[in-house]
Design a protein around this motif. Structure first.
Motif, short mmCIF file in Angstrom:
data_model
loop_
_atom_site.label_atom_id
_atom_site.label_comp_id
_atom_site.label_asym_id
_atom_site.label_seq_id
_atom_site.Cartn_x
_atom_site.Cartn_y
_atom_site.Cartn_z
N VAL A 95 0.85 -1.19 0.00
CA VAL A 95 0.00 0.00 0.00
C VAL A 95 0.89 1.24 0.00
CG1 VAL A 95 -1.90 1.21 1.16
CG2 VAL A 95 -1.69 -1.28 1.37
N GLU A 135 -9.71 7.03 1.17
CA GLU A 135 -8.38 7.43 1.61
C GLU A 135 -7.45 7.63 0.42
OE1 GLU A 135 -7.78 8.23 4.66
OE2 GLU A 135 -9.71 7.54 5.41
N ASP A 136 -6.46 8.51 0.60
CA ASP A 136 -5.52 8.82 -0.48
C ASP A 136 -4.40 7.77 -0.54
OD1 ASP A 136 -6.89 11.07 -1.35
OD2 ASP A 136 -5.89 12.37 0.09
N VAL A 137 -4.80 6.53 -0.75
CA VAL A 137 -3.85 5.43 -0.86
C VAL A 137 -4.24 4.54 -2.02
CG1 VAL A 137 -3.36 5.45 1.63
CG2 VAL A 137 -5.15 3.94 0.73
N GLU A 138 -3.32 3.72 -2.44
CA GLU A 138 -3.61 2.70 -3.44
C GLU A 138 -2.75 1.49 -3.15
OE1 GLU A 138 -1.00 3.45 -7.34
OE2 GLU A 138 -2.33 5.15 -6.86
N HIS A 139 -3.18 0.33 -3.64
CA HIS A 139 -2.40 -0.87 -3.36
C HIS A 139 -1.96 -1.54 -4.65
CE1 HIS A 139 -6.21 -3.01 -4.15
NE2 HIS A 139 -5.50 -4.13 -4.24
N GLU A 165 -9.24 2.15 0.57
CA GLU A 165 -9.54 2.78 -0.72
C GLU A 165 -11.04 3.07 -0.87
OE1 GLU A 165 -5.90 0.49 -3.07
OE2 GLU A 165 -7.98 -0.08 -3.45
N ARG A 166 -11.86 2.13 -0.46
CA ARG A 166 -13.31 2.30 -0.59
C ARG A 166 -13.85 3.37 0.35
NH1 ARG A 166 -14.79 -4.21 -0.95
NH2 ARG A 166 -13.96 -4.52 -3.07
N ALA A 207 -6.39 -2.99 2.46
CA ALA A 207 -6.15 -1.94 1.47
C ALA A 207 -7.43 -1.56 0.75
CB ALA A 207 -5.11 -2.43 0.46
N LEU A 208 -8.24 -2.56 0.39
CA LEU A 208 -9.51 -2.28 -0.26
C LEU A 208 -10.43 -1.48 0.65
CD1 LEU A 208 -10.13 -5.76 -1.93
CD2 LEU A 208 -9.70 -3.60 -3.13
N ARG A 261 1.05 5.78 -0.95
CA ARG A 261 0.27 7.00 -1.12
C ARG A 261 -0.33 7.00 -2.53
NH1 ARG A 261 0.12 7.72 4.19
NH2 ARG A 261 2.24 7.66 5.06
N LYS A 262 -1.45 7.68 -2.70
CA LYS A 262 -2.13 7.67 -4.00
C LYS A 262 -1.19 8.19 -5.09
CE LYS A 262 -6.83 8.13 -5.58
NZ LYS A 262 -8.20 8.53 -5.20
#
Length: 335
Positions: free
Chosen positions: A128, A231-235, A227-228, A223-224, A130-131
């Motif tokens: 995971v 949050e400013d994250v991605e995996h 994201e759902r 992580a999902l 940051r976006k």
């Protein structure tokens, strides 16, 4: 959205309890004969049980059954149950936390002899960031780049941390064939890049969302969830990663074994499996898994605990607090 997610985090950690099921608890108790099941689980599956329990309550077996729920670091939760915490059902991150209760006589030795070996759902280890993934972290080698700070829990309280370390260990050791290569990688990762050690997978997520670190190692479902929630994250699932299996068992000391077993059986039904998939967990039912295939891409290579010789071997050789190789690495890294 961070405040919203952190509120959910706080509700799901540290042994927090919630009463759920059958509408109002008073009405449910009257309807279900006063049956309340105590569920003690690792830190992150609350989002799944929030969907599964109401669905169970709609079945004849679940009508009127209420639940108290406790969530926390898997190892800590297991030790609390071993010490006498009244419990009907456990859901832990790793098998050894159930094995502890088998040894204490609280869980039958046959708990994992069904079709799915006591595993109603699982996940994979993911990276995971940051976006936008500003530092381009996509593989296990990327974690060792100079200056990269990694957030992952402490493996001696958290099952999530064990999975997180086993993923790169399995890749570098070629499934345990070259343990020295796997441990050499972990020495660099732990000694040079892991600066904080939260107690649980959920606390690690909270720490990362608050701004600590460049990358979080975590369950794909966690992580999902982030994201759902906006949050400013991605995996990113690395091409080579590890299969996570989260066991569930009924305690033989339960005063409501019939209802507890009915709930565990429901987890494997099509409806139960669908709810787990909707919550971001990989279902074990193949038909349901196919329906959600787009949510759960298949890695190029997915190592399993069996590839490494099983939990008995892995726990003794890597995670035993006194003699385990990973324990020694942590001791050296922390002084």
């Amino acid at each position: 959205m961070t405040a919203t997610l952190l509120a959910a985090v706080a509700a799901g950690c540290g042994g927090a309890s919630d009463e759920v099921g059958g509408g109002s608890n008073e009405a449910a108790a009257r309807e279900g004969g006063g049956v309340k099941l105590s569920l003690v689980a690792y830190a992150v599956p609350k989002v799944g049980f929030d969907l599964v329990i109401p669905a169970f309550n709609e079945t004849p077996e679940g009508k009127g059954v209420t639940f108290s729920q406790s969530y926390g670091a898997s190892g800590d939760q297991s030790r609390k149950v071993e010490s006498g915490l009244p419990t009907d059902i456990v859901n832990f991150s790793v098998e050894p936390d159930v094995t502890r209760l088998v040894k204490s006589g609280q869980v039958d030795e046959t708990w994992n002899q069904g079709e799915h070996k006591g595993i109603p759902f699982g996940s994979v280890v993911t990276i995971v960031t940051r976006k936008g993934n500003p530092k381009g972290i996509k593989t296990w080698d990327d974690l060792l780049e100079p200056g990269i700070e990694v957030v992952t829990p402490n493996p001696f309280s958290s099952g999530s941390a064990k999975w997180n370390l086993l993923a790169p260990y399995a890749e570098k050791s070629r499934g345990g064939q070259d343990p020295k290569a796997g441990l050499a990688y972990l020495e660099k990762l732990i000694g040079e890049h892991i600066k904080v050690q939260p107690k649980s997978g959920r606390e690690a997520t909270e720490t990362f969302l608050q701004g600590t670190g460049d990358v979080l190692l975590s369950y794909e479902n966690e992580a999902l969830f982030a994201e759902r929630n906006g949050e400013d994250v991605e995996h990113t699932n690395p091409p080579v990663t590890f299969k996570i299996e989260n066991p569930v068992a009924v305690l033989n000391t339960s005063k409501h074994k019939e209802q507890a077993q009915a709930f565990v059986d429901f987890l494997y039904t099509k409806e139960g499996q669908t709810k787990w998939a909707e919550a971001g967990f990989r279902p074990v039912d193949e038909a349901v898994a196919q329906q959600f295939a787009s949510d759960f891409p298949a890695p190029e290579k997915l190592w399993t605990i069996d590839d490494l010789g099983g939990w008995g071997k892995v726990n003794d050789e890597l995670f035993d607090p006194e003699k385990g190789s990973v324990a020694k690495i942590y001791d050296e890294a922390t002084g």
